[in-house]
Scaffold this motif. Structure first.
Motif, PDB file in Angstrom:
ATOM      1  N   LEU A  37       0.875  -1.169   0.000  1.00  0.00           N
ATOM      2  CA  LEU A  37       0.000   0.000   0.000  1.00  0.00           C
ATOM      3  C   LEU A  37       0.913   1.220   0.000  1.00  0.00           C
ATOM      4  N   ILE A  38       0.956   1.886  -1.137  1.00  0.00           N
ATOM      5  CA  ILE A  38       1.839   3.035  -1.346  1.00  0.00           C
ATOM      6  C   ILE A  38       1.014   4.317  -1.325  1.00  0.00           C
ATOM      7  N   THR A  39       1.462   5.318  -0.602  1.00  0.00           N
ATOM      8  CA  THR A  39       0.829   6.629  -0.720  1.00  0.00           C
ATOM      9  C   THR A  39       1.769   7.558  -1.485  1.00  0.00           C
ATOM     10  N   VAL A  40       1.160   8.431  -2.294  1.00  0.00           N
ATOM     11  CA  VAL A  40       1.904   9.415  -3.078  1.00  0.00           C
ATOM     12  C   VAL A  40       1.452  10.789  -2.619  1.00  0.00           C
ATOM     13  N   ILE A  41       2.416  11.611  -2.241  1.00  0.00           N
ATOM     14  CA  ILE A  41       2.079  12.910  -1.667  1.00  0.00           C
ATOM     15  C   ILE A  41       3.033  13.965  -2.213  1.00  0.00           C
ATOM     16  N   GLY A  42       2.558  15.190  -2.294  1.00  0.00           N
ATOM     17  CA  GLY A  42       3.385  16.276  -2.789  1.00  0.00           C
ATOM     18  C   GLY A  42       2.545  17.519  -3.007  1.00  0.00           C
ATOM     19  N   ARG A 184      -5.364  -7.810   0.546  1.00  0.00           N
ATOM     20  CA  ARG A 184      -3.973  -7.648   0.108  1.00  0.00           C
ATOM     21  C   ARG A 184      -3.877  -7.216  -1.356  1.00  0.00           C
ATOM     22  N   THR A 185      -4.847  -6.429  -1.800  1.00  0.00           N
ATOM     23  CA  THR A 185      -4.762  -5.834  -3.123  1.00  0.00           C
ATOM     24  C   THR A 185      -3.702  -4.739  -3.100  1.00  0.00           C
ATOM     25  N   THR A 186      -2.837  -4.729  -4.094  1.00  0.00           N
ATOM     26  CA  THR A 186      -1.831  -3.670  -4.200  1.00  0.00           C
ATOM     27  C   THR A 186      -2.544  -2.344  -4.431  1.00  0.00           C
ATOM     28  N   MET A 187      -2.211  -1.326  -3.641  1.00  0.00           N
ATOM     29  CA  MET A 187      -2.888  -0.035  -3.743  1.00  0.00           C
ATOM     30  C   MET A 187      -1.884   1.112  -3.855  1.00  0.00           C
ATOM     31  N   ILE A 188      -2.231   2.078  -4.696  1.00  0.00           N
ATOM     32  CA  ILE A 188      -1.475   3.329  -4.799  1.00  0.00           C
ATOM     33  C   ILE A 188      -2.463   4.450  -4.517  1.00  0.00           C
ATOM     34  N   ALA A 201       0.272   3.924   4.780  1.00  0.00           N
ATOM     35  CA  ALA A 201       1.264   3.399   3.839  1.00  0.00           C
ATOM     36  C   ALA A 201       2.285   2.426   4.406  1.00  0.00           C
ATOM     37  N   ASN A 202       2.749   1.549   3.512  1.00  0.00           N
ATOM     38  CA  ASN A 202       3.998   0.828   3.740  1.00  0.00           C
ATOM     39  C   ASN A 202       5.173   1.730   3.363  1.00  0.00           C
ATOM     40  N   ARG A 203       4.970   2.493   2.260  1.00  0.00           N
ATOM     41  CA  ARG A 203       5.972   3.476   1.828  1.00  0.00           C
ATOM     42  C   ARG A 203       5.263   4.731   1.334  1.00  0.00           C
ATOM     43  N   ILE A 204       5.901   5.866   1.553  1.00  0.00           N
ATOM     44  CA  ILE A 204       5.374   7.153   1.097  1.00  0.00           C
ATOM     45  C   ILE A 204       6.300   7.692   0.013  1.00  0.00           C
ATOM     46  N   VAL A 205       5.738   7.929  -1.173  1.00  0.00           N
ATOM     47  CA  VAL A 205       6.494   8.529  -2.270  1.00  0.00           C
ATOM     48  C   VAL A 205       6.230  10.029  -2.247  1.00  0.00           C
ATOM     49  N   ILE A 206       7.273  10.808  -2.019  1.00  0.00           N
ATOM     50  CA  ILE A 206       7.141  12.267  -1.942  1.00  0.00           C
ATOM     51  C   ILE A 206       7.604  12.874  -3.258  1.00  0.00           C
ATOM     52  N   LEU A 207       6.676  13.588  -3.934  1.00  0.00           N
ATOM     53  CA  LEU A 207       6.999  14.238  -5.201  1.00  0.00           C
ATOM     54  C   LEU A 207       7.264  15.726  -4.992  1.00  0.00           C
ATOM     55  N   LYS A 208       8.169  16.258  -5.792  1.00  0.00           N
ATOM     56  CA  LYS A 208       8.392  17.705  -5.820  1.00  0.00           C
ATOM     57  C   LYS A 208       7.981  18.232  -7.193  1.00  0.00           C
ATOM     58  N   PRO A 209       7.558  19.499  -7.293  1.00  0.00           N
ATOM     59  CA  PRO A 209       7.006  20.021  -8.548  1.00  0.00           C
ATOM     60  C   PRO A 209       8.033  20.659  -9.484  1.00  0.00           C
ATOM     61  N   ARG A 210       7.559  20.946 -10.697  1.00  0.00           N
ATOM     62  CA  ARG A 210       8.244  21.737 -11.732  1.00  0.00           C
ATOM     63  C   ARG A 210       9.665  21.293 -12.039  1.00  0.00           C
TER      64      ARG A 210
END
Length: 258
Positions: A37-42, A184-188, A201-210
């Motif tokens: 279970l991945i979270t994406v944040i930014g 146990r469905t893979t989730m983003i 989350a199991n892992r947090i993906v942190i995005l930066k812009p531009r």
């Protein structure tokens, strides 16, 4: 080493606009294992939703490689469930018929699976209800159940709780975790909420812009259920917050021309 379920390599995405090209995603490299279970944040404008649409096969105009279970993603399909911020239910269908959608409830196997999912998403007793009779959180649970019925390899959630009040949002986080732990469905999961990202989350993906690119990936090595008031939770929250503050500092420097 196990092969990742989702492999994203050197992903670049550029939009053509009247004002010229906009580089939305830059050199995204990300591997996601089955069952994560991945979270994406930014910050706004960093390409979170664009990334989800590419994984879903809704946007095929990009450079790089995106593969699900070893196969390049070339189109939308039931192997990639997508949950939007709005539930997008059919208003003329009941809960059970919305979940079944194009499948017949007269089929015993479909009937059994729909009943199981109604129980899983905690909607027992609302099978015959229409969307207008449901709260926002209940409607989103119907949408999640509908996606899960197709047994997707990955479930993509684009800020699905963003329009909910704080109490309902917290409840939906608990419901989603319960679904994930049992299925146990893979989730983003895309979110703007740091607490939500750490809680799920199991892992947090942190995005930066531009352009949108990965600043860091934070592992959340905490047992479930998690308490947002715990010291260990707050330590990871502080780590993610610190990454955001550094992104904001870089943004200020870029905008000032220093």
């Amino acid at each position: 080493m196990s092969i990742p379920l989702l492999n994203i390599s050197k992903l670049n995405k550029t939009f053509q606009t009247n004002k010229g090209p906009v580089h939305a995603l830059h050199q995204i490299d990300l591997n996601i294992k089955e069952g994560e279970l991945i979270t994406v944040i930014g910050p706004s404008g960093c390409g979170k939703s664009t990334l989800l649409k590419i994984i879903a096969g809704l946007d095929l105009q990009y450079d790089g490689e995106v593969a699900l279970d070893g196969e390049p993603i070339s189109r939308p399909g039931i192997d990639k469930g997508f949950i939007f911020q709005e539930p997008r239910l059919f208003p003329w269908l009941t809960v059970e018929k919305n979940i079944a959608a194009d499948l017949s409830l007269k089929n015993p196997e479909v009937r059994r699976k729909v009943d199981e999912l109604i129980e899983l998403v905690r909607l027992t007793g609302f099978e015959k209800s229409y969307p207008r009779e449901l709260s926002g959180g209940m409607a989103q649970r119907v949408a999640i159940a509908r996606a899960l019925l197709r047994k997707p390899k990955v479930l993509l959630l684009d800020e699905p709780f963003g329009a909910l009040d704080a109490f309902t949002r917290a409840h939906m986080q608990e419901v989603l975790l319960d679904i994930w732990q049992k299925n146990r469905t893979t989730m983003i999961f895309v979110t703007h909420d740091i607490d939500e990202a750490v809680f799920l989350a199991n892992r947090i993906v942190i995005l930066k812009p531009r352009p949108g690119s990965i600043r860091s990936v934070v592992t959340v090595d905490l047992p479930f259920p998690r308490k947002k008031s715990s010291i260990s939770f707050q330590e990871i929250r502080f780590k993610v917050m610190n990454e955001f503050e550094q992104i904001e500092e870089l943004e200020l420097i870029d905008s000032s021309g220093i």
